[in-house]
Design an enzyme around this catalytic site. Structure first.
Site, PDB file in Angstrom:
ATOM      1  N   ASP A   1      21.786  -1.131 -50.829  1.00  0.00           N
ATOM      2  CA  ASP A   1      23.200  -1.409 -51.064  1.00  0.00           C
ATOM      3  C   ASP A   1      23.643  -0.395 -52.110  1.00  0.00           C
ATOM      4  O   ASP A   1      23.407  -0.556 -53.297  1.00  0.00           O
ATOM      5  CB  ASP A   1      23.350  -2.845 -51.583  1.00  0.00           C
ATOM      6  CG  ASP A   1      24.781  -3.176 -51.979  1.00  0.00           C
ATOM      7  OD1 ASP A   1      25.601  -2.246 -52.083  1.00  0.00           O
ATOM      8  OD2 ASP A   1      25.065  -4.368 -52.208  1.00  0.00           O
TER       9      ASP A   1
ATOM     10  N   LYS B   1      34.671   2.012 -54.622  1.00  0.00           N
ATOM     11  CA  LYS B   1      34.189   2.214 -55.998  1.00  0.00           C
ATOM     12  C   LYS B   1      34.165   3.717 -56.278  1.00  0.00           C
ATOM     13  O   LYS B   1      35.217   4.335 -56.303  1.00  0.00           O
ATOM     14  CB  LYS B   1      32.825   1.541 -56.162  1.00  0.00           C
ATOM     15  CG  LYS B   1      32.887   0.010 -55.954  1.00  0.00           C
ATOM     16  CD  LYS B   1      31.558  -0.649 -56.260  1.00  0.00           C
ATOM     17  CE  LYS B   1      31.638  -2.163 -56.250  1.00  0.00           C
ATOM     18  NZ  LYS B   1      31.404  -2.756 -54.920  1.00  0.00           N
TER      19      LYS B   1
ATOM     20  N   TYR C   1      45.585  -5.390 -32.947  1.00  0.00           N
ATOM     21  CA  TYR C   1      44.274  -6.022 -32.731  1.00  0.00           C
ATOM     22  C   TYR C   1      43.363  -5.059 -31.979  1.00  0.00           C
ATOM     23  O   TYR C   1      43.756  -4.509 -30.956  1.00  0.00           O
ATOM     24  CB  TYR C   1      44.429  -7.302 -31.899  1.00  0.00           C
ATOM     25  CG  TYR C   1      44.292  -8.552 -32.746  1.00  0.00           C
ATOM     26  CD1 TYR C   1      43.192  -8.732 -33.563  1.00  0.00           C
ATOM     27  CD2 TYR C   1      45.264  -9.549 -32.708  1.00  0.00           C
ATOM     28  CE1 TYR C   1      43.065  -9.870 -34.337  1.00  0.00           C
ATOM     29  CE2 TYR C   1      45.143 -10.690 -33.487  1.00  0.00           C
ATOM     30  CZ  TYR C   1      44.038 -10.838 -34.303  1.00  0.00           C
ATOM     31  OH  TYR C   1      43.901 -11.958 -35.073  1.00  0.00           O
TER      32      TYR C   1
ATOM     33  N   GLU D   1      39.613  -5.646 -31.437  1.00  0.00           N
ATOM     34  CA  GLU D   1      38.238  -6.152 -31.371  1.00  0.00           C
ATOM     35  C   GLU D   1      37.379  -5.278 -30.469  1.00  0.00           C
ATOM     36  O   GLU D   1      37.826  -4.877 -29.383  1.00  0.00           O
ATOM     37  CB  GLU D   1      38.189  -7.579 -30.815  1.00  0.00           C
ATOM     38  CG  GLU D   1      38.668  -8.622 -31.787  1.00  0.00           C
ATOM     39  CD  GLU D   1      40.072  -9.063 -31.475  1.00  0.00           C
ATOM     40  OE1 GLU D   1      40.864  -8.206 -31.012  1.00  0.00           O
ATOM     41  OE2 GLU D   1      40.355 -10.248 -31.668  1.00  0.00           O
TER      42      GLU D   1
ATOM     43  N   ARG E   1      39.832  -0.656 -50.287  1.00  0.00           N
ATOM     44  CA  ARG E   1      38.916  -1.786 -50.471  1.00  0.00           C
ATOM     45  C   ARG E   1      38.281  -2.151 -49.124  1.00  0.00           C
ATOM     46  O   ARG E   1      38.979  -2.492 -48.174  1.00  0.00           O
ATOM     47  CB  ARG E   1      39.725  -2.968 -51.012  1.00  0.00           C
ATOM     48  CG  ARG E   1      38.922  -4.099 -51.572  1.00  0.00           C
ATOM     49  CD  ARG E   1      39.762  -4.901 -52.527  1.00  0.00           C
ATOM     50  NE  ARG E   1      39.920  -4.152 -53.760  1.00  0.00           N
ATOM     51  CZ  ARG E   1      39.011  -4.092 -54.743  1.00  0.00           C
ATOM     52  NH1 ARG E   1      37.903  -4.782 -54.667  1.00  0.00           N
ATOM     53  NH2 ARG E   1      39.228  -3.351 -55.812  1.00  0.00           N
TER      54      ARG E   1
ATOM     55  N   THR F   1      30.363  -0.553 -50.330  1.00  0.00           N
ATOM     56  CA  THR F   1      31.816  -0.690 -50.313  1.00  0.00           C
ATOM     57  C   THR F   1      32.387   0.719 -50.224  1.00  0.00           C
ATOM     58  O   THR F   1      31.672   1.706 -50.372  1.00  0.00           O
ATOM     59  CB  THR F   1      32.330  -1.346 -51.606  1.00  0.00           C
ATOM     60  OG1 THR F   1      31.812  -0.606 -52.710  1.00  0.00           O
ATOM     61  CG2 THR F   1      31.903  -2.789 -51.720  1.00  0.00           C
TER      62      THR F   1
HETATM   63  N1  DSN Z   1      32.287  -6.908 -57.972  1.00  0.00           N
HETATM   64  C1  DSN Z   1      31.509  -5.705 -57.820  1.00  0.00           C
HETATM   65  C2  DSN Z   1      31.143  -5.102 -59.112  1.00  0.00           C
HETATM   66  O1  DSN Z   1      31.954  -5.165 -60.006  1.00  0.00           O
HETATM   67  O2  DSN Z   1      30.077  -4.523 -59.249  1.00  0.00           O
HETATM   68  C3  DSN Z   1      30.309  -5.907 -56.970  1.00  0.00           C
HETATM   69  O3  DSN Z   1      30.648  -6.544 -55.819  1.00  0.00           O
END
Ligand code: DSN
Length: 422
Positions: free
Chosen positions: A201, A231, A54, A56, A237, A228
């Protein structure tokens, strides 16, 4: 295969799931443009003992003791991501991209404030203010769209008009189904004109920015980047929030993430983010990012040759949105299923002003981050695109589909998913 020795002995049911998924990934092609294969080093960090802790708070300002190594992990990750994107401040605790966006709203807005974001059916994301999300109960979302779906050009004049009328506090760029570059300077100019923050974003294109094959929104003056990490960036993730310059903003973001929205950070994921950012800082990552774009262009050419309509007229990034219903008379859902049956995973997708329903829309969305990780170049990407077209045109011919599936399996065997990239 990963070493699942303990799970194999202890929990056969979960072992079977892992083994099954490993086979699926090995023997099929991943074309979902938001997915990728992480390195074994990233998976080791993700599966590490840091999950026990933990933590925090933030490095050297924690609520619990025993943080010698968690502080180091988080500091490493922060330093690396700042270097990658040219940010002054970074928060790596968001558990996901959605959490990153919600925390960003909480930091910058008061209830009732307005956000100007991209319409979902024109490429925006649920967290940019779709009515099904909880955030729309607290904040007001207004929209911009493409002016011309054939070129992908955003209607910046309309955007300015809407901004002047609704006085948003955030002008939000970014998308999950849009294949062209945005005019960042125009976004920032519109934000400045109405006294809003310019936020992007960049979840889909973060790896392209980090790999220096796409423009960096910070160079145009964006205040904040959310993303994120899993990707094009090819990490575990998770989510992140970067602040270009303002310490005051960065402090608000930190407070919004913890204690505003989340509890204990996932320190094993943060360590895995550090590993992934280390990989992205390696010169080979720029080659990877460049190849993602070349492979998407190669696929685009096959779709052009076959007269398949692509939203935006094609692609300038890692993804393509194709109107298969309009061009090949097969719905997005059917196309997804046929391609799945030959070992190609992608997703059905609405297209701009889609006359069909989101559960069975007109389009498919696909992209090249994962096949590029696998080592595909233009040659194999062209081959895959041609196989996709063949499958979609012969969706009722099982003999033809079987032969396409065999070809996909042979390609996969020739290009095993690598364990390491540096
Ligand atoms: N689920 C993602 C995508 O496939 O673009 C976006 O959050």
């Amino acid at each position: 295969m990963d070493d699942y020795g303990y799970i194999a002995k202890q929990d056969r049911e979960v072992f079977d799931v892992l083994e099954g998924e490993e086979g699926r990934e090995r023997e099929g092609l991943e074309l979902i443009p938001s997915e990728n294969y992480v390195s074994r080093a990233v998976r080791e960090a993700q599966g590490s003992i840091l999950t026990n802790k933990y933590s925090e708070g933030y490095p050297h300002k924690r609520y619990y003791g025993g943080q010698t190594f968690t502080d180091k992990a988080e500091e490493l990750a922060i330093e690396r991501v700042k270097q990658l994107f040219g940010a002054k401040f970074a928060n790596l605790q968001p558990h996901s991209g959605a959490n990153a966006n919600v925390a960003m709203y909480m930091a910058l807005l008061q209830p009732g404030d307005t956000v100007l974001g991209m319409d979902l059916s024109h490429g925006g994301h649920l967290t940019h203010g779709h009515p099904v999300t909880y955030i729309t109960k607290f904040f007001n979302f207004v929209r911009y769209k493409m002016k011309n779906a054939e070129t992908g050009e955003i209607d910046y004049d309309e955007m300015l008009k809407v901004a002047k009328e609704h006085r948003p506090k955030i002008v939000l760029a970014g998308f999950s189904a849009y294949s062209r570059e945005l005019d960042y300077e125009k976004f920032v100019a519109i934000a400045r004109e109405v006294g809003a923050y310019a936020v992007i974003d960049a979840a889909h294109i973060a790896g392209l920015i980090a790999g220096k094959v796409a423009k960096n929104p910070f160079d145009a003056g964006f205040d904040i980047i959310t993303s994120t990490t899993h990707k094009t960036l090819r990490g575990p993730r998770g989510g992140l929030i970067l602040t270009r310059e303002s310490e005051e903003l960065a402090k608000k973001i930190d407070k919004a993430v913890f204690p505003g929205l989340q509890g204990g950070p996932l320190m094993h994921i943060i360590a895995a983010k550090a590993v992934a950012f280390g990989e992205a800082l390696h010169p080979s990552f720029q080659t990877y990012a460049g190849q993602i774009l070349k492979n998407a262009k190669a696929m685009e050419q096959v779709f052009v040759n076959n007269h398949v309509r692509m939203l935006g007229g094609g692609t300038s990034n890692h993804l393509i949105l194709a109107d298969v219903f309009g061009s090949l008379n097969i719905s997005g859902k059917e196309a997804e299923e046929v391609l799945d049956s030959v070992g190609i995973t992608l997703n059905k997708n609405v297209i701009a002003d889609d006359p069909r329903s989101p559960m069975d829309p007109s389009g498919i969305r696909f992209g090249t981050p994962a096949i590029t990780t696998r080592g595909f170049t233009e040659k194999e990407s062209t081959q895959v695109a041609q196989l996709m077209i063949d499958a979609l045109k012969n969706s009722k011919d099982q003999t033809k589909l079987n032969s396409i599936h065999a070809e996909i399996k042979a390609l996969c065997a020739q290009f095993p998913i690598p364990d390491s990239f540096v």
